[in-house]
Write a protein that holds these residues in place. Structure first.
Motif, mmCIF file in Angstrom:
data_model
loop_
_atom_site.group_PDB
_atom_site.id
_atom_site.type_symbol
_atom_site.label_atom_id
_atom_site.label_comp_id
_atom_site.label_asym_id
_atom_site.label_seq_id
_atom_site.Cartn_x
_atom_site.Cartn_y
_atom_site.Cartn_z
ATOM 1 N N LEU A 244 -0.668 3.460 -6.185
ATOM 2 C CA LEU A 244 -1.155 2.492 -7.264
ATOM 3 C C LEU A 244 -0.849 1.294 -7.400
ATOM 4 O O LEU A 244 -1.189 0.144 -7.209
ATOM 5 N N ILE A 245 0.694 1.242 -6.996
ATOM 6 C CA ILE A 245 1.333 -0.140 -7.087
ATOM 7 C C ILE A 245 1.005 -0.679 -5.619
ATOM 8 O O ILE A 245 0.808 -1.906 -5.874
ATOM 9 N N GLY A 246 0.924 -0.223 -4.706
ATOM 10 C CA GLY A 246 0.452 -0.715 -3.560
ATOM 11 C C GLY A 246 -0.954 -1.368 -3.609
ATOM 12 O O GLY A 246 -1.241 -2.623 -3.298
ATOM 13 N N ALA A 247 -1.796 -0.654 -3.956
ATOM 14 C CA ALA A 247 -3.297 -1.106 -4.354
ATOM 15 C C ALA A 247 -3.256 -2.069 -5.157
ATOM 16 O O ALA A 247 -4.101 -3.222 -5.057
ATOM 17 N N LEU A 249 -0.961 -4.328 -5.784
ATOM 18 C CA LEU A 249 -0.272 -5.492 -4.941
ATOM 19 C C LEU A 249 -1.228 -6.212 -3.996
ATOM 20 O O LEU A 249 -1.238 -7.443 -3.791
ATOM 21 N N LEU A 250 -2.076 -5.522 -3.540
ATOM 22 C CA LEU A 250 -3.007 -6.009 -2.453
ATOM 23 C C LEU A 250 -4.253 -6.324 -3.272
ATOM 24 O O LEU A 250 -5.248 -6.742 -2.450
ATOM 25 N N SER A 254 -7.813 -3.396 -10.149
ATOM 26 C CA SER A 254 -7.676 -4.057 -11.357
ATOM 27 C C SER A 254 -6.612 -3.508 -12.213
ATOM 28 O O SER A 254 -6.370 -2.192 -12.228
ATOM 29 N N PRO A 255 -5.988 -4.374 -13.191
ATOM 30 C CA PRO A 255 -5.020 -3.534 -14.154
ATOM 31 C C PRO A 255 -5.429 -2.509 -14.902
ATOM 32 O O PRO A 255 -4.931 -1.532 -15.212
#
Length: 286
Positions: A244-247, A249-250, A254-255
């Motif tokens: 989730l963090i990687g997605a 950052l890329l 959406s938040p």
């Protein structure tokens, strides 16, 4: 037997209880006529009754510690030892007065317990006992234990455990007597019974409240299942949250979507943690 029961009644040990019970069955009543009782761990008991010094205990205690000659009873002692009996020596005023043969019956759940241990993957089972070599061999052979040590003092039990741990093994020790307390403290997991000696209950890590040995294996199975669930949850949490963090950052999520997915993951991990409880309610195995 009367003298022995008079001294032994002060100690919550199976051998002491057997002596007291036998004296009661024989109608040998006794009064509290002795002075303070001196208990020498793993050796014996000493006291004074009617100005006579009474010693009760192991061969080591009577012969080696106190220098009392036992030759007159050797033929009887050998015969009883060969049959698997444990021998309790009684001396009065530094002379051997008699011997008491103790039969220590196996616990009813011993066979099943050992079978369950082997089925669960335990590779090495060792019996440590202070009984004579013949008695130890008789018990070990009757229940299928290949590795055993007889005539072991408390310090000896602890030393054996230390050697096994130095070999890289994780050691669980089961015992309920005063003589087991030192080894229980040095084991990776010390296990005792609720009816055991107070010092053994203080030294152990796990106390069995219902006294059944098979509960040890069941507790281990539950622990292994719990650790498996913990590792699963850890891997799921790290893996999904990292993704989730990687997605995020890329810019692929959406938040709002990331927050919802994170909460769904939390719920899933919680439900996975409750799986063991759900299985128990359904009557499934753990």
């Amino acid at each position: 037997l009367r003298y022995s029961a008079c001294l032994e009644e002060h100690f919550p040990h199976p051998v002491a209880s057997a002596v007291v019970r036998k004296a009661r069955e024989e109608g040998l009543l006794h009064e509290e006529e002795h002075a303070n009782v001196e208990y020498i761990s793993a050796h014996g008991i000493a006291s004074m009754i009617n100005d006579k010094r009474i010693l009760i205990g192991s061969r080591h205690f009577i012969l080696e510690d106190n220098g009392i000659d036992t030759k007159s009873a050797e033929p009887i002692i050998r015969g009883l030892a060969d049959k698997g009996y444990s021998i309790l020596y009684v001396a009065i005023d530094n002379k051997l007065a008699g011997i008491i043969a103790i039969e220590d019956p196996l616990r009813e759940d011993s066979y099943r317990f050992l079978e369950m241990l082997k089925e669960s993957g335990i590779k090495r089972i060792i019996m440590l006992t202070g009984d004579n070599e013949a008695a130890a061999k008789n018990v070990a052979e009757s229940i299928g234990i290949k590795e055993y040590f007889g005539e072991v003092f408390p310090e000896g039990k602890s030393d054996i455990l230390k050697e096994i741990k130095e070999e890289g093994h994780v050691v669980a020790m089961v015992g309920d007597g005063v003589n087991d307390s030192l080894a229980l403290a040095h084991a990776d997991v010390g296990i005792s019974m609720k009816h055991g000696a107070d010092i053994a209950k203080e030294a152990c890590d796990v106390l069995l409240l219902n006294g059944s040995l098979t509960e040890i294996v069941e507790a281990r199975m539950i622990s292994q299942k719990a650790m498996s669930v913990i590792k699963q949850n850890f891997n799921y949490t790290i893996g999904i949250n990292s993704a989730l963090i990687g997605a995020g950052l890329l810019g692929l999520l959406s938040p709002a979507v990331s927050a919802i997915t994170h909460n769904i993951t939390t719920v899933a991990v919680t439900l996975n943690s409750m799986r063991t409880l759900r299985n128990r309610k359904k009557g499934g195995t753990v």
